[in-house]
Design an enzyme around this catalytic site. Sequence first.
Site, PDB file in Angstrom:
ATOM      1  N   ARG A   1      11.174  -1.707  10.982  1.00 47.17           N
ATOM      2  CA  ARG A   1      10.119  -1.320  11.926  1.00 47.17           C
ATOM      3  C   ARG A   1       9.977  -2.401  12.989  1.00 47.17           C
ATOM      4  O   ARG A   1      10.077  -3.587  12.687  1.00 47.17           O
ATOM      5  CB  ARG A   1       8.784  -1.184  11.172  1.00 47.17           C
ATOM      6  CG  ARG A   1       8.554   0.193  10.619  1.00 47.17           C
ATOM      7  CD  ARG A   1       7.384   0.247   9.674  1.00 47.17           C
ATOM      8  NE  ARG A   1       6.145  -0.332  10.182  1.00 47.17           N
ATOM      9  CZ  ARG A   1       4.980  -0.268   9.531  1.00 47.17           C
ATOM     10  NH1 ARG A   1       4.907   0.369   8.370  1.00 47.17           N
ATOM     11  NH2 ARG A   1       3.896  -0.831  10.024  1.00 47.17           N
TER      12      ARG A   1
ATOM     13  N   LYS B   1       0.833  -1.217   0.000  1.00 46.48           N
ATOM     14  CA  LYS B   1       0.000   0.000   0.000  1.00 46.48           C
ATOM     15  C   LYS B   1       0.864   1.262   0.000  1.00 46.48           C
ATOM     16  O   LYS B   1       0.632   2.175  -0.768  1.00 46.48           O
ATOM     17  CB  LYS B   1      -0.940   0.014   1.224  1.00 46.48           C
ATOM     18  CG  LYS B   1      -1.923  -1.157   1.242  1.00 46.48           C
ATOM     19  CD  LYS B   1      -2.929  -1.028   2.373  1.00 46.48           C
ATOM     20  CE  LYS B   1      -2.328  -1.128   3.754  1.00 46.48           C
ATOM     21  NZ  LYS B   1      -1.749  -2.455   4.096  1.00 46.48           N
TER      22      LYS B   1
ATOM     23  N   ARG C   1      -9.951   0.325   8.741  1.00 48.72           N
ATOM     24  CA  ARG C   1      -9.435  -1.016   9.023  1.00 48.72           C
ATOM     25  C   ARG C   1     -10.452  -1.874   9.747  1.00 48.72           C
ATOM     26  O   ARG C   1     -10.173  -3.043  10.025  1.00 48.72           O
ATOM     27  CB  ARG C   1      -8.197  -0.896   9.886  1.00 48.72           C
ATOM     28  CG  ARG C   1      -6.915  -1.347   9.170  1.00 48.72           C
ATOM     29  CD  ARG C   1      -5.782  -0.894  10.001  1.00 48.72           C
ATOM     30  NE  ARG C   1      -4.557  -1.586   9.871  1.00 48.72           N
ATOM     31  CZ  ARG C   1      -3.441  -1.013   9.407  1.00 48.72           C
ATOM     32  NH1 ARG C   1      -3.479   0.191   8.907  1.00 48.72           N
ATOM     33  NH2 ARG C   1      -2.321  -1.673   9.441  1.00 48.72           N
TER      34      ARG C   1
ATOM     35  N   ARG D   1      11.527  -5.900   4.696  1.00 49.60           N
ATOM     36  CA  ARG D   1      11.235  -4.468   4.498  1.00 49.60           C
ATOM     37  C   ARG D   1      12.101  -3.608   5.421  1.00 49.60           C
ATOM     38  O   ARG D   1      12.300  -3.933   6.588  1.00 49.60           O
ATOM     39  CB  ARG D   1       9.759  -4.181   4.768  1.00 49.60           C
ATOM     40  CG  ARG D   1       9.440  -2.692   4.693  1.00 49.60           C
ATOM     41  CD  ARG D   1       7.980  -2.424   4.545  1.00 49.60           C
ATOM     42  NE  ARG D   1       7.237  -2.582   5.780  1.00 49.60           N
ATOM     43  CZ  ARG D   1       5.936  -2.320   5.891  1.00 49.60           C
ATOM     44  NH1 ARG D   1       5.243  -1.925   4.847  1.00 49.60           N
ATOM     45  NH2 ARG D   1       5.322  -2.491   7.045  1.00 49.60           N
TER      46      ARG D   1
ATOM     47  N   ARG E   1      -0.285  -9.311  13.039  1.00 49.66           N
ATOM     48  CA  ARG E   1      -0.898  -8.300  12.168  1.00 49.66           C
ATOM     49  C   ARG E   1      -1.730  -8.960  11.086  1.00 49.66           C
ATOM     50  O   ARG E   1      -2.785  -8.467  10.702  1.00 49.66           O
ATOM     51  CB  ARG E   1       0.190  -7.405  11.547  1.00 49.66           C
ATOM     52  CG  ARG E   1       0.861  -6.534  12.587  1.00 49.66           C
ATOM     53  CD  ARG E   1       2.130  -5.906  12.067  1.00 49.66           C
ATOM     54  NE  ARG E   1       1.909  -4.913  11.038  1.00 49.66           N
ATOM     55  CZ  ARG E   1       2.816  -4.544  10.142  1.00 49.66           C
ATOM     56  NH1 ARG E   1       4.008  -5.114  10.143  1.00 49.66           N
ATOM     57  NH2 ARG E   1       2.545  -3.643   9.259  1.00 49.66           N
TER      58      ARG E   1
HETATM   59  P1  AMP Z   1       0.509   0.419   9.104  1.00 49.89           P
HETATM   60  O1  AMP Z   1       1.694   1.305   8.907  1.00 49.89           O
HETATM   61  O2  AMP Z   1      -0.674   0.852   8.275  1.00 49.89           O
HETATM   62  O3  AMP Z   1       0.830  -1.040   8.932  1.00 49.89           O
HETATM   63  O4  AMP Z   1       0.047   0.609  10.634  1.00 49.89           O
HETATM   64  C1  AMP Z   1       0.911   0.285  11.709  1.00 49.89           C
HETATM   65  C2  AMP Z   1       0.098   0.089  12.973  1.00 49.89           C
HETATM   66  O5  AMP Z   1      -0.603   1.300  13.294  1.00 49.89           O
HETATM   67  C3  AMP Z   1      -0.980  -0.980  12.882  1.00 49.89           C
HETATM   68  O6  AMP Z   1      -0.480  -2.291  13.128  1.00 49.89           O
HETATM   69  C4  AMP Z   1      -1.942  -0.522  13.981  1.00 49.89           C
HETATM   70  O7  AMP Z   1      -1.425  -0.814  15.278  1.00 49.89           O
HETATM   71  C5  AMP Z   1      -1.898   1.000  13.824  1.00 49.89           C
HETATM   72  N1  AMP Z   1      -2.923   1.478  12.855  1.00 49.89           N
HETATM   73  C6  AMP Z   1      -2.703   2.075  11.646  1.00 49.89           C
HETATM   74  N2  AMP Z   1      -3.858   2.392  11.058  1.00 49.89           N
HETATM   75  C7  AMP Z   1      -4.848   1.992  11.895  1.00 49.89           C
HETATM   76  C8  AMP Z   1      -6.263   2.015  11.837  1.00 49.89           C
HETATM   77  N3  AMP Z   1      -6.922   2.519  10.786  1.00 49.89           N
HETATM   78  N4  AMP Z   1      -6.954   1.500  12.888  1.00 49.89           N
HETATM   79  C9  AMP Z   1      -6.323   1.000  13.978  1.00 49.89           C
HETATM   80  N5  AMP Z   1      -4.986   0.922  14.086  1.00 49.89           N
HETATM   81  C10 AMP Z   1      -4.242   1.404  13.066  1.00 49.89           C
END
Ligand code: AMP
Length: 217
Positions: A160, A13, A88, A127, A171
Amino acid sequence: MRIILIGPPGAGKGTQAESIKAKYPIAHISTGDMLRENVRSGTELGKKARAFMDAGKLVSDDLIIDMMRARLRADDARAGFLLDGFPRTIAQAEALDGLLKEMSIELDAVILLEVSDDTVVQRLASRRVCSSCGAIYNAIAHPPKIEGVCDICCSKVIQRDDDKESVIRNRLAVYHEQTSPLIEYYDKKGMLHRIDANVAKDFVLKYLETLNAAGNV
Ligand code: AMP
């Protein structure tokens, strides 16, 4: 153009969003990036979110929806936006519908990046990201020119915390349980476009250009 990118962690993404925003003048809104920025600068939101993020769990819907209510109204989102990592959950998708209605705007398309769990684990484990500008690398396929140093801003390139294998599995489980119901949600609204995310990196951009040329976004 108002688009949502959906897909499991590691579907690409963020990478797709980078090439789309280089071509179209729309705001790239990544809730993950916004949360990481809050964690870095030690805000109240960052303090509340951190433990959930480190464990690969979702931050509570209320916090995310409040954050997005403000973000969608920012000036740079007027020309359009690309949502990456939001919504999400079904509750977030319903809240988004409400916010868009209040703002008298509509979504154009929801793009689903489909990729197998095995590919996700493989991709995320390799990554790497820039700790400052967020540029995305891959330790095997696309490493920075100088090891550990960002090509763009020269800051440190790191893994990360939530890209460690045990957290990746969490996840993925969270994605299947809480996020994948969104596929049916948007399919029923006739907005869903499925893309095989195992294919070439610029495929999403090309697909979007076709939709754009046909007047669909
Ligand atoms: P990402 O970079 O999109 O993979 O997000 C990293 C982490 O941020 C996720 O594993 C969640 O803990 C939190 N997070 C990001 N976006 C959301 C969302 N829309 N709702 C809830 N938690 C989120």
